[in-house]
Design a protein around this motif. Structure first.
Motif, PDB file in Angstrom:
ATOM      1  N   LEU A  85      36.230  30.908 -18.204  1.00 38.30           N
ATOM      2  CA  LEU A  85      34.780  31.078 -18.304  1.00 38.30           C
ATOM      3  C   LEU A  85      34.075  30.768 -16.992  1.00 38.30           C
ATOM      4  CD1 LEU A  85      32.253  31.602 -20.060  1.00 38.30           C
ATOM      5  CD2 LEU A  85      32.281  29.160 -20.639  1.00 38.30           C
ATOM      6  N   TYR A  86      34.397  29.608 -16.380  1.00 42.85           N
ATOM      7  CA  TYR A  86      33.601  29.201 -15.215  1.00 42.85           C
ATOM      8  C   TYR A  86      34.376  28.437 -14.148  1.00 42.85           C
ATOM      9  CZ  TYR A  86      33.050  24.678 -17.784  1.00 42.85           C
ATOM     10  OH  TYR A  86      33.255  23.498 -18.447  1.00 42.85           O
ATOM     11  N   GLY A  87      35.699  28.451 -14.202  1.00 45.10           N
ATOM     12  CA  GLY A  87      36.483  27.587 -13.324  1.00 45.10           C
ATOM     13  C   GLY A  87      36.234  27.760 -11.842  1.00 45.10           C
ATOM     14  N   SER A  88      35.964  28.970 -11.376  1.00 43.53           N
ATOM     15  CA  SER A  88      35.810  29.193  -9.938  1.00 43.53           C
ATOM     16  C   SER A  88      34.522  28.602  -9.379  1.00 43.53           C
ATOM     17  CB  SER A  88      35.852  30.696  -9.639  1.00 43.53           C
ATOM     18  OG  SER A  88      34.757  31.362 -10.238  1.00 43.53           O
ATOM     19  N   SER A  89      33.557  28.277 -10.249  1.00 44.05           N
ATOM     20  CA  SER A  89      32.269  27.765  -9.767  1.00 44.05           C
ATOM     21  C   SER A  89      32.025  26.308 -10.129  1.00 44.05           C
ATOM     22  CB  SER A  89      31.123  28.610 -10.349  1.00 44.05           C
ATOM     23  OG  SER A  89      31.028  28.426 -11.752  1.00 44.05           O
ATOM     24  N   TYR A  90      32.901  25.716 -10.899  1.00 44.82           N
ATOM     25  CA  TYR A  90      32.656  24.377 -11.447  1.00 44.82           C
ATOM     26  C   TYR A  90      32.685  23.314 -10.346  1.00 44.82           C
ATOM     27  CZ  TYR A  90      33.252  20.248 -14.436  1.00 44.82           C
ATOM     28  OH  TYR A  90      33.102  19.032 -15.047  1.00 44.82           O
TER      29      TYR A  90
ATOM     30  N   SER B 188      38.169  33.837 -27.049  1.00 50.69           N
ATOM     31  CA  SER B 188      36.865  33.212 -27.288  1.00 50.69           C
ATOM     32  C   SER B 188      35.905  33.472 -26.136  1.00 50.69           C
ATOM     33  CB  SER B 188      37.032  31.700 -27.508  1.00 50.69           C
ATOM     34  OG  SER B 188      37.696  31.434 -28.719  1.00 50.69           O
ATOM     35  N   VAL B 189      36.424  33.413 -24.926  1.00 49.87           N
ATOM     36  CA  VAL B 189      35.572  33.646 -23.759  1.00 49.87           C
ATOM     37  C   VAL B 189      35.113  35.103 -23.722  1.00 49.87           C
ATOM     38  CG1 VAL B 189      35.513  33.677 -21.232  1.00 49.87           C
ATOM     39  CG2 VAL B 189      36.665  31.800 -22.447  1.00 49.87           C
ATOM     40  N   ARG B 190      36.033  36.013 -23.984  1.00 52.70           N
ATOM     41  CA  ARG B 190      35.676  37.436 -23.971  1.00 52.70           C
ATOM     42  C   ARG B 190      34.600  37.748 -25.014  1.00 52.70           C
ATOM     43  NH1 ARG B 190      40.357  39.002 -24.329  1.00 52.70           N
ATOM     44  NH2 ARG B 190      40.569  39.554 -26.530  1.00 52.70           N
ATOM     45  N   GLN B 191      34.766  37.211 -26.208  1.00 52.26           N
ATOM     46  CA  GLN B 191      33.784  37.464 -27.261  1.00 52.26           C
ATOM     47  C   GLN B 191      32.453  36.775 -26.950  1.00 52.26           C
ATOM     48  OE1 GLN B 191      34.378  39.664 -29.678  1.00 52.26           O
ATOM     49  NE2 GLN B 191      36.368  39.946 -28.677  1.00 52.26           N
ATOM     50  N   TYR B 192      32.543  35.556 -26.409  1.00 53.35           N
ATOM     51  CA  TYR B 192      31.321  34.829 -26.040  1.00 53.35           C
ATOM     52  C   TYR B 192      30.498  35.623 -25.029  1.00 53.35           C
ATOM     53  CZ  TYR B 192      28.435  31.172 -23.868  1.00 53.35           C
ATOM     54  OH  TYR B 192      27.382  30.447 -23.359  1.00 53.35           O
ATOM     55  N   ARG B 193      31.143  36.110 -24.004  1.00 53.84           N
ATOM     56  CA  ARG B 193      30.422  36.867 -22.980  1.00 53.84           C
ATOM     57  C   ARG B 193      29.877  38.185 -23.536  1.00 53.84           C
ATOM     58  NH1 ARG B 193      28.244  36.637 -19.776  1.00 53.84           N
ATOM     59  NH2 ARG B 193      29.036  37.350 -17.781  1.00 53.84           N
ATOM     60  N   ALA B 194      30.572  38.735 -24.542  1.00 53.97           N
ATOM     61  CA  ALA B 194      30.146  40.024 -25.104  1.00 53.97           C
ATOM     62  C   ALA B 194      28.921  39.887 -25.991  1.00 53.97           C
ATOM     63  CB  ALA B 194      31.300  40.656 -25.890  1.00 53.97           C
ATOM     64  N   VAL B 195      28.820  38.798 -26.757  1.00 57.23           N
ATOM     65  CA  VAL B 195      27.740  38.686 -27.748  1.00 57.23           C
ATOM     66  C   VAL B 195      26.541  37.891 -27.250  1.00 57.23           C
ATOM     67  CG1 VAL B 195      29.438  38.842 -29.603  1.00 57.23           C
ATOM     68  CG2 VAL B 195      28.606  36.591 -28.879  1.00 57.23           C
ATOM     69  N   ALA B 196      26.731  37.046 -26.228  1.00 59.18           N
ATOM     70  CA  ALA B 196      25.630  36.179 -25.790  1.00 59.18           C
ATOM     71  C   ALA B 196      24.489  37.023 -25.220  1.00 59.18           C
ATOM     72  CB  ALA B 196      26.128  35.187 -24.743  1.00 59.18           C
ATOM     73  N   PRO B 197      23.278  36.892 -25.773  1.00 62.39           N
ATOM     74  CA  PRO B 197      22.147  37.636 -25.225  1.00 62.39           C
ATOM     75  C   PRO B 197      21.705  37.031 -23.895  1.00 62.39           C
ATOM     76  CG  PRO B 197      21.404  36.172 -26.967  1.00 62.39           C
ATOM     77  CD  PRO B 197      22.898  36.063 -26.935  1.00 62.39           C
ATOM     78  N   GLU B 198      21.014  37.800 -23.091  1.00 64.16           N
ATOM     79  CA  GLU B 198      20.499  37.270 -21.835  1.00 64.16           C
ATOM     80  C   GLU B 198      19.483  36.175 -22.140  1.00 64.16           C
ATOM     81  OE1 GLU B 198      18.404  38.649 -17.619  1.00 64.16           O
ATOM     82  OE2 GLU B 198      18.629  40.085 -19.272  1.00 64.16           O
ATOM     83  N   ALA B 199      19.656  35.039 -21.508  1.00 64.01           N
ATOM     84  CA  ALA B 199      18.817  33.877 -21.795  1.00 64.01           C
ATOM     85  C   ALA B 199      17.513  33.953 -21.001  1.00 64.01           C
ATOM     86  CB  ALA B 199      19.578  32.596 -21.473  1.00 64.01           C
ATOM     87  N   THR B 200      16.633  34.865 -21.391  1.00 61.53           N
ATOM     88  CA  THR B 200      15.397  35.089 -20.644  1.00 61.53           C
ATOM     89  C   THR B 200      14.426  33.928 -20.744  1.00 61.53           C
ATOM     90  OG1 THR B 200      14.521  36.278 -22.567  1.00 61.53           O
ATOM     91  CG2 THR B 200      15.570  37.590 -20.836  1.00 61.53           C
ATOM     92  N   HIS B 201      14.672  32.994 -21.673  1.00 62.71           N
ATOM     93  CA  HIS B 201      13.825  31.810 -21.792  1.00 62.71           C
ATOM     94  C   HIS B 201      14.125  30.792 -20.696  1.00 62.71           C
ATOM     95  CE1 HIS B 201      17.574  30.954 -23.885  1.00 62.71           C
ATOM     96  NE2 HIS B 201      17.321  29.659 -23.794  1.00 62.71           N
ATOM     97  N   LEU B 202      15.177  31.023 -19.909  1.00 60.56           N
ATOM     98  CA  LEU B 202      15.574  30.106 -18.852  1.00 60.56           C
ATOM     99  C   LEU B 202      15.357  30.740 -17.487  1.00 60.56           C
ATOM    100  CD1 LEU B 202      18.985  28.863 -20.321  1.00 60.56           C
ATOM    101  CD2 LEU B 202      16.811  27.612 -20.321  1.00 60.56           C
ATOM    102  N   PRO B 203      15.182  29.919 -16.440  1.00 60.81           N
ATOM    103  CA  PRO B 203      15.140  30.463 -15.082  1.00 60.81           C
ATOM    104  C   PRO B 203      16.437  31.201 -14.761  1.00 60.81           C
ATOM    105  CG  PRO B 203      14.452  28.156 -15.103  1.00 60.81           C
ATOM    106  CD  PRO B 203      14.993  28.457 -16.472  1.00 60.81           C
ATOM    107  N   ALA B 204      16.379  32.136 -13.852  1.00 62.16           N
ATOM    108  CA  ALA B 204      17.524  32.987 -13.545  1.00 62.16           C
ATOM    109  C   ALA B 204      18.771  32.178 -13.205  1.00 62.16           C
ATOM    110  CB  ALA B 204      17.175  33.935 -12.399  1.00 62.16           C
ATOM    111  N   GLU B 205      18.628  31.068 -12.465  1.00 71.97           N
ATOM    112  CA  GLU B 205      19.796  30.312 -12.024  1.00 71.97           C
ATOM    113  C   GLU B 205      20.480  29.552 -13.168  1.00 71.97           C
ATOM    114  OE1 GLU B 205      16.159  27.659 -11.256  1.00 71.97           O
ATOM    115  OE2 GLU B 205      16.712  29.796 -11.136  1.00 71.97           O
ATOM    116  N   LEU B 206      19.831  29.459 -14.337  1.00 76.02           N
ATOM    117  CA  LEU B 206      20.406  28.733 -15.463  1.00 76.02           C
ATOM    118  C   LEU B 206      20.887  29.653 -16.585  1.00 76.02           C
ATOM    119  CD1 LEU B 206      17.830  25.798 -15.813  1.00 76.02           C
ATOM    120  CD2 LEU B 206      19.957  25.842 -14.495  1.00 76.02           C
ATOM    121  N   ARG B 207      20.686  30.935 -16.470  1.00 72.24           N
ATOM    122  CA  ARG B 207      20.960  31.842 -17.594  1.00 72.24           C
ATOM    123  C   ARG B 207      22.447  32.015 -17.883  1.00 72.24           C
ATOM    124  NH1 ARG B 207      16.322  36.493 -16.371  1.00 72.24           N
ATOM    125  NH2 ARG B 207      14.552  35.056 -16.648  1.00 72.24           N
TER     126      ARG B 207
END
Length: 399
Positions: free
Chosen positions: A218-223, A248-267
């Protein structure tokens, strides 16, 4: 990398040793930790939404104390020792619930108002007159910060929660955690290790690539982790560009809507905020959670936490939250095994102590916080158990 991160660097030529192994297997040290680490520092008790109306309550146990958090008739969140002033019975036994206007002891029927004052004993004519304040429940210091209810059992070195956590308030405020509601009940898990072994694993991401395949996907290269500074720390990660090898990661990335309620750097960020000695608030675009650990014995630890969601959660957010919880569930099971292996090695003659990577400076800085509270932990060899408290007091210039 944001401004907060650029200001924190691993010092050159730092001591790469962690706490000596004896600190993980001492009954006498554990008693000092209970008093000077756990009772004297802020602990997350719950979220305001766990006690939504007058009479709502939450209970939990920590380091020999029984905690009761409730909302009184004026809407104020209060905390008390869950101990009747008559014979010490638990006033309420459930983990969470609701009482109608008063707390009634199940042992002899003493009744307390929701502000903790004594309403009266059963069979009052069998007692002399009892002052409602003198026989009130013992109160516990309480502070609410961004929706989370913190307690402190005795005065300690930390400032208010708001002041201590102020480096992260602006960032965390974007999640509007104070308006969230429970996504389920509290969870708990007992692990056969010293509590510090749990915190050691959680305080570094060096092991993610090897031990946590879903997180690495999910995020190992940036952690990256930031060390404990003035009692707080932070770990930050954003999604890998091609995350999705794990189901789980593939499905998570597929279904998660864009988090427009958050600033771009936190979405697309998962962030973990630590508060010394043992509290973590973790955020994803879909939810906020807390988790912590409390020692039961020197070799048994209780893990505890809860997840909170947006009140107007949509279907995509709900599915993403479910999948994120699956990833976290697998991660916790992997971490539990790591803590067991590490903790059991502490008693081996082959164990020569930690030798830490720059990527594990979070472990070292947490240990430094512990040493500052309990200087006896700076000793390479364990003092006699019977003299542990005296040795620590002498080193602290308390006697």
């Amino acid at each position: 990398m944001n401004e907060l991160v650029r200001d924190i660097a691993v010092p050159k030529n730092w001591d790469r040793r962690g706490l000596p192994g004896w600190c993980y297997h001492s009954d006498a040290l554990l008693e000092l930790e209970k008093e000077h680490v756990f009772r004297s520092h802020w602990q997350i008790a719950c979220h305001v939404s766990d006690v939504p109306e007058p009479g709502s309550y939450v209970t939990f146990d920590m380091v020999g104390e029984r905690i009761l958090v409730l909302r009184d008739k004026e809407g104020r969140v209060r905390a008390f020792n869950n101990v009747c002033r008559h014979r010490g019975s638990r006033l309420v036994t459930a983990e969470a619930g609701h009482c109608r206007g008063a707390l009634v002891c199940p042992f002899h029927g003493w009744v307390y108002n929701l502000d903790g004052t004594l309403r009266g004993p059963s069979r009052p004519d069998s007692f002399p007159p009892l002052d409602k304040h003198e026989f009130a429940l013992a109160g516990i210091e309480t502070e609410v910060w961004l929706g989370f209810v913190f307690i402190r059992l005795k005065p300690g070195p930390q400032a208010s929660v708001a002041e201590t956590m102020s480096p992260f308030e602006a960032e965390l405020s974007h999640y509007q955690s104070g308006e969230m509601i429970p996504a389920g009940g509290f969870w708990g898990h007992e692990s056969p290790v010293n509590w510090k072994s749990v915190r050691d694993v959680d305080n570094e991401g060096y092991h993610v690539a090897m031990a946590h395949p879903s997180l690495q996907d999910l995020y190992g290269s940036s952690y990256f982790d930031e060390p404990f500074v003035a009692g707080v720390c932070r770990s930050f990660a954003t999604y890998n560009p091609h995350a999705g090898r794990r189901w789980s990661v593939r499905q998570y990335r597929a279904v998660a809507p864009e988090a427009t309620h958050l600033p771009a750097e936190l979405r697309q960020a998962w962030i973990y905020y630590g508060l010394f000695p043992n509290n973590v608030i973790a955020v994803t675009p879909e939810s906020v959670q807390f988790y912590q650990e409390f020692p039961i014995t020197r070799s048994r630890t209780q893990l505890r936490g809860a997840i909170y969601r947006y009140r107007d959660e949509g279907r995509g957010q709900r599915l993403a939250r479910y999948l994120a919880a699956r990833i976290d569930r697998d991660t916790m099971a992997e971490d539990v095994q790591l803590t067991v292996w590490s903790n059991e090695a502490m008693t081996s003659r082959a164990f020569a102590g930690f030798y830490l990577s720059d990527l594990e400076y979070g472990v070292r800085s947490h240990h430094d916080h512990l040493r500052a509270v309990l200087p006896v932990m700076t000793l390479d060899e364990a003092p006699e158990e019977e003299g542990m408290a005296e040795t620590n007091a002498r080193m602290s210039n308390r006697i």
